[in-house]
Design a protein around this motif. Structure first.
Motif, PDB file in Angstrom:
ATOM      1  N   ILE A   1       0.839  -1.325  -0.026  1.00  0.00           N
ATOM      2  CA  ILE A   1       0.003  -0.029   0.009  1.00  0.00           C
ATOM      3  C   ILE A   1       0.831   1.383   0.002  1.00  0.00           C
ATOM      4  O   ILE A   1       1.683   1.292   0.621  1.00  0.00           O
ATOM      5  CB  ILE A   1      -1.106   0.078   1.288  1.00  0.00           C
ATOM      6  CG1 ILE A   1      -1.854  -1.163   1.114  1.00  0.00           C
ATOM      7  CG2 ILE A   1      -1.702   1.257   1.407  1.00  0.00           C
ATOM      8  CD1 ILE A   1      -2.980  -1.462   2.578  1.00  0.00           C
ATOM      9  N   ASP A   2       0.373   2.236  -0.690  1.00  0.00           N
ATOM     10  CA  ASP A   2       1.188   3.596  -0.732  1.00  0.00           C
ATOM     11  C   ASP A   2       0.364   4.767  -0.129  1.00  0.00           C
ATOM     12  O   ASP A   2      -0.826   4.824  -0.684  1.00  0.00           O
ATOM     13  CB  ASP A   2       1.551   3.798  -2.165  1.00  0.00           C
ATOM     14  CG  ASP A   2       2.577   4.675  -2.293  1.00  0.00           C
ATOM     15  OD1 ASP A   2       3.519   4.760  -1.540  1.00  0.00           O
ATOM     16  OD2 ASP A   2       2.703   5.588  -3.390  1.00  0.00           O
TER      17      ASP A   2
ATOM     18  N   SER B   1       5.448   3.547  -6.665  1.00  0.00           N
ATOM     19  CA  SER B   1       5.229   4.051  -5.172  1.00  0.00           C
ATOM     20  C   SER B   1       5.832   5.684  -5.294  1.00  0.00           C
ATOM     21  O   SER B   1       6.891   6.225  -6.138  1.00  0.00           O
ATOM     22  CB  SER B   1       6.049   3.558  -4.198  1.00  0.00           C
ATOM     23  OG  SER B   1       6.085   4.404  -2.916  1.00  0.00           O
ATOM     24  N   SER B   2       4.995   6.737  -4.772  1.00  0.00           N
ATOM     25  CA  SER B   2       5.324   8.286  -4.904  1.00  0.00           C
ATOM     26  C   SER B   2       5.335   8.613  -3.510  1.00  0.00           C
ATOM     27  O   SER B   2       5.472   9.949  -3.238  1.00  0.00           O
ATOM     28  CB  SER B   2       4.466   8.766  -5.832  1.00  0.00           C
ATOM     29  OG  SER B   2       3.099   8.647  -5.238  1.00  0.00           O
ATOM     30  N   ARG B   3       4.831   7.781  -2.513  1.00  0.00           N
ATOM     31  CA  ARG B   3       4.323   7.979  -1.190  1.00  0.00           C
ATOM     32  C   ARG B   3       4.980   7.266  -0.215  1.00  0.00           C
ATOM     33  O   ARG B   3       6.406   6.883  -0.525  1.00  0.00           O
ATOM     34  CB  ARG B   3       3.101   8.464  -0.865  1.00  0.00           C
ATOM     35  CG  ARG B   3       2.408   9.660  -1.520  1.00  0.00           C
ATOM     36  CD  ARG B   3       1.021   9.797  -1.163  1.00  0.00           C
ATOM     37  NE  ARG B   3       0.036   8.793  -1.712  1.00  0.00           N
ATOM     38  CZ  ARG B   3      -1.154   8.532  -1.360  1.00  0.00           C
ATOM     39  NH1 ARG B   3      -1.753   9.296  -0.422  1.00  0.00           N
ATOM     40  NH2 ARG B   3      -1.820   7.516  -1.506  1.00  0.00           N
TER      41      ARG B   3
ATOM     42  N   HIS C   1       9.994   5.579   1.471  1.00  0.00           N
ATOM     43  CA  HIS C   1       9.345   6.914   1.936  1.00  0.00           C
ATOM     44  C   HIS C   1       9.437   8.123   0.945  1.00  0.00           C
ATOM     45  O   HIS C   1      10.554   8.296   0.301  1.00  0.00           O
ATOM     46  CB  HIS C   1      10.327   7.491   3.015  1.00  0.00           C
ATOM     47  CG  HIS C   1      10.013   8.745   3.794  1.00  0.00           C
ATOM     48  ND1 HIS C   1       8.917   9.194   3.988  1.00  0.00           N
ATOM     49  CD2 HIS C   1      10.940   9.701   4.084  1.00  0.00           C
ATOM     50  CE1 HIS C   1       8.932  10.424   4.753  1.00  0.00           C
ATOM     51  NE2 HIS C   1      10.155  10.527   4.332  1.00  0.00           N
ATOM     52  N   LYS C   2       8.583   8.579   0.696  1.00  0.00           N
ATOM     53  CA  LYS C   2       8.241   9.610  -0.455  1.00  0.00           C
ATOM     54  C   LYS C   2       8.940   9.218  -1.692  1.00  0.00           C
ATOM     55  O   LYS C   2       9.334   9.877  -2.503  1.00  0.00           O
ATOM     56  CB  LYS C   2       9.162  11.050  -0.216  1.00  0.00           C
ATOM     57  CG  LYS C   2       8.325  11.670   1.141  1.00  0.00           C
ATOM     58  CD  LYS C   2       9.371  12.831   1.386  1.00  0.00           C
ATOM     59  CE  LYS C   2       8.855  13.805   2.605  1.00  0.00           C
ATOM     60  NZ  LYS C   2       9.429  14.963   2.979  1.00  0.00           N
ATOM     61  N   GLY C   3       8.564   7.769  -2.150  1.00  0.00           N
ATOM     62  CA  GLY C   3       8.635   7.289  -3.291  1.00  0.00           C
ATOM     63  C   GLY C   3      10.255   6.777  -3.375  1.00  0.00           C
ATOM     64  O   GLY C   3      10.276   6.077  -4.797  1.00  0.00           O
ATOM     65  N   GLN C   4      10.981   6.950  -2.373  1.00  0.00           N
ATOM     66  CA  GLN C   4      12.286   6.414  -2.298  1.00  0.00           C
ATOM     67  C   GLN C   4      12.492   5.141  -1.681  1.00  0.00           C
ATOM     68  O   GLN C   4      12.061   4.785  -0.542  1.00  0.00           O
ATOM     69  CB  GLN C   4      13.301   7.494  -1.778  1.00  0.00           C
ATOM     70  CG  GLN C   4      13.348   8.748  -2.277  1.00  0.00           C
ATOM     71  CD  GLN C   4      13.903   8.598  -3.892  1.00  0.00           C
ATOM     72  OE1 GLN C   4      14.994   8.031  -4.118  1.00  0.00           O
ATOM     73  NE2 GLN C   4      13.254   9.283  -4.675  1.00  0.00           N
TER      74      GLN C   4
END
Length: 265
Positions: A54-55, A89-91, A153-156
Motif C-alpha cells: 500500500i502507498d 510508489s510516490s509516497r 518514503h516519499k517514493g524512495q
C-alpha cells in the motif's frame, strides 16, 4: 429471537458483496458455505488472508481508504511482484500480510461459544465475541501472525533487493501457515458441528422456564370443581359480614401479589 435471527440471515445473504474483490475468496469458500448452511450461523464478512503493498501518506497511518493499492494477492507472491509495485510508489509504501479473518453471526450465545472454542483451538487465538444492543451475537475469528514493514518514503526505496527477497519469503511462509490454520479450523468446525448435532438428537432441549411456570392447561376433574365451588361459597358468606373499614386493602394486596408474580414470568 429466532425469528429476528432468521430475518438477519436472509437479509445478509441476499445483499450484494460490497468488498473490494466482490466475492468470497476461493480458499475459504468451503468454510463460508458450511457455516451459511447451518441454522445457527451465517457469515457477515471474511478474508482468506492476503499480501498487500500500500502507498500512503505517513499521517494516514496506513488506512486503506486513503491509500493506493500497489499490489494485492491472496496467494504467495514473488519478490518481482513487490519490486514492480514499489516502482509505482510516490509516497510511503508499506508491505503487509493480513491473516485469515471471519465474522460469524450466531443464533445463541452457546453457538458463539462453540465457534470461539473451535477458532482458538485451531490457532486463531485473537478471536473474540461481541453482543450488540440489538442482540446480534458476533464471533470474530482472528489471529496475530501478521506482518507490516515500511519499504519506501516519499517514493524512495528504503531497502535493497536482498532484504525485499527476505521479506517475500517471510510473507509467503506466513501465508502457508495461514492456509494450514484455515484447514485445521474447517476440520475442527466440521467435527464440532457434527458432535453438537448428535447431542441435540440424543438430548432434546429441556422445557423453558416459562413452560415450567405456565404448564399446559389440563381438564379439571369434577371433584376439583366441587371443591372450588365450596370454597367460593364460604368466601362470599364471610365477605357479607365484613365491615368497610379496610376498603381498598384487598385490591391493593391483590395488586402486590400480581407484582410479585410478574417477577417470575
Amino acid at each position: 429471537m429466532d425469528k429476528r435471527f432468521s430475518q438477519w440471515k436472509k437479509q445478509c445473504l441476499n445483499k450484494l458483496d460490497l468488498s473490494k474483490k466482490g466475492s468470497v475468496d476461493e480458499d475459504i469458500e468451503h468454510v463460508v458455505s458450511l457455516l451459511n448452511g447451518c441454522e445457527e450461523y451465517f457469515t457477515t464478512s471474511s478474508c482468506s488472508g492476503r499480501i498487500i503493498l500500500i502507498d500512503g501518506a505517513p499521517e494516514s497511518d496506513v488506512q486503506k481508504q486513503n491509500c493506493t493499492w500497489l499490489f494485492v494477492s491472496h496467494q504467495k507472491c514473488t519478490s518481482g511482484d513487490l519490486m514492480s509495485g514499489l516502482a509505482k510508489s510516490s509516497r510511503d509504501a508499506v508491505l503487509k500480510f493480513e491473516p485469515f479473518v471471519l465474522h460469524v453471526q450466531c443464533r445463541r450465545l452457546e453457538d458463539a461459544q462453540l465457534m470461539h472454542s473451535v477458532a482458538v483451538n485451531s490457532g486463531f487465538r485473537n478471536s473474540g465475541l461481541t453482543v450488540s444492543k440489538t442482540g446480534k451475537i458476533i464471533t470474530a475469528v482472528r489471529s496475530t501472525h501478521g506482518l507490516e514493514v515500511p519499504l519506501s518514503h516519499k517514493g524512495q526505496l528504503l531497502a535493497g533487493h536482498e532484504y525485499i527477497s527476505f521479506l517475500t519469503q517471510t510473507a509467503n511462509q506466513k501465508m502457508e501457515e495461514n492456509l494450514r490454520r484455515i484447514h485445521r479450523f474447517y476440520q475442527n468446525l466440521q467435527s464440532a458441528l457434527t458432535t453438537e448435532k448428535l447431542q441435540k438428537l440424543q438430548f432434546p432441549d429441556p422445557p423453558s422456564s416459562q413452560e415450567l411456570q405456565h404448564p399446559p392447561n389440563r381438564l379439571v376433574t369434577e371433584k376439583e370443581e366441587k371443591s372450588k365451588t365450596s370454597v367460593y361459597k364460604r368466601r362470599r358468606k364471610r365477605e357479607q359480614h365484613q365491615t368497610d373499614c379496610c376498603h381498598g386493602d384487598e385490591s391493593s394486596s391483590v395488586q402486590e401479589l400480581d407484582d410479585c408474580l410478574d417477577l417470575f414470568t
